[in-house]
Design a protein around this motif. Structure first.
Motif, PDB file in Angstrom:
ATOM      1  N   HIS A 134       0.849  -1.204   0.000  1.00  0.00           N
ATOM      2  CA  HIS A 134       0.000   0.000   0.000  1.00  0.00           C
ATOM      3  C   HIS A 134       0.887   1.258   0.000  1.00  0.00           C
ATOM      4  O   HIS A 134       0.674   2.167  -0.808  1.00  0.00           O
ATOM      5  CB  HIS A 134      -0.916  -0.029   1.236  1.00  0.00           C
ATOM      6  N   HIS A 138       1.656   4.484  -2.775  1.00  0.00           N
ATOM      7  CA  HIS A 138       1.740   5.938  -2.609  1.00  0.00           C
ATOM      8  C   HIS A 138       3.030   6.485  -3.219  1.00  0.00           C
ATOM      9  O   HIS A 138       3.038   7.562  -3.806  1.00  0.00           O
ATOM     10  CB  HIS A 138       1.688   6.318  -1.127  1.00  0.00           C
ATOM     11  N   HIS A 144      -5.604   6.981  -2.411  1.00  0.00           N
ATOM     12  CA  HIS A 144      -6.524   6.004  -1.830  1.00  0.00           C
ATOM     13  C   HIS A 144      -7.645   5.706  -2.817  1.00  0.00           C
ATOM     14  O   HIS A 144      -8.078   6.584  -3.565  1.00  0.00           O
ATOM     15  CB  HIS A 144      -7.073   6.516  -0.501  1.00  0.00           C
TER      16      HIS A 144
HETATM   17 ZN   LIG Z   1      -2.587   5.173   2.303  1.00  0.00          ZN
END
Ligand SMILES: [Zn+2]
Ligand SMILES: [Zn+2]
Length: 182
Positions: A134, A138, A144
């Motif tokens: 995750h 980024h 998101h």
């Molecule tokens: Zn995040």
């Protein structure tokens, strides 16, 4: 197409189980078709300890990492055993600057179940891999995702994290592939 693969460095800090960086590296290689390498361990980031909160300031650690010279790596994921925070949250599982080079993963809150009992190690490892991928998302500028069945969905707690799959939705996968070609 340029076939030169980018290398992601996985950097352990302090006392963390040796297998965790390997599992994170394995997942990066398997799911994202990137190279991943484990960097020799660094010391626990004592400089980032907040004496009032007894937690470690993720922003301070990121700033410190930015002044390091890990030039062999496209992106670097630091793995910590200490509890990380950012000022607006009581804790974070991970932290990364959008589009940046460095991301942080904290194992501190991944070891136990929401009821406080100890999590089986397979689930603990899976959580660590999810947080790492995750945060890596980024770093490649993924935001998101609203899709709950996507790894870029925001996890506010362990229940969310456990429900989140270890893969990206079609949209985020396509975005990731594009970002890797740039
Ligand atoms: Zn995040
Ligand atoms: Zn998505």
């Amino acid at each position: 197409m340029d076939s030169k693969k980018q290398t992601i460095g996985i950097m352990p800090f302090g006392e963390i189980p040796e297998i965790v960086p390997k599992i994170i590296a394995g997942n990066i290689i398997a799911y994202l078709n990137l190279l991943a390498e484990i960097i020799p361990p660094a010391e626990n980031p004592d400089y980032a300890l907040n004496g009032k909160r007894l937690q470690y300031d993720a922003g301070t650690i990121l700033m410190n990492l930015e002044s390091s010279c890990l030039n062999n790596y496209e992106k670097v994921i630091g793995v910590f055993d200490v509890d990380l925070f950012v000022p607006i949250f009581s804790y974070v599982f991970g932290e990364a600057k959008q589009g940046g080079k460095y991301a942080l993963v904290s194992l501190f809150r991944l070891k136990n179940n929401p009821d406080g009992s100890i999590t089986p190690s397979s689930i603990f490892y899976e959580r660590a891999a999810k947080v790492a991928l995750h945060e890596l998302g980024h770093l490649y500028n993924l935001f998101h995702c609203e899709d709950k069945r996507c790894l870029m969905h925001f996890s506010g707690g362990l229940e969310d994290l456990d429900e989140t799959p270890l893969y990206f939705c079609r949209y985020c996968t396509a975005f990731f592939k594009d970002a890797l070609l740039r």
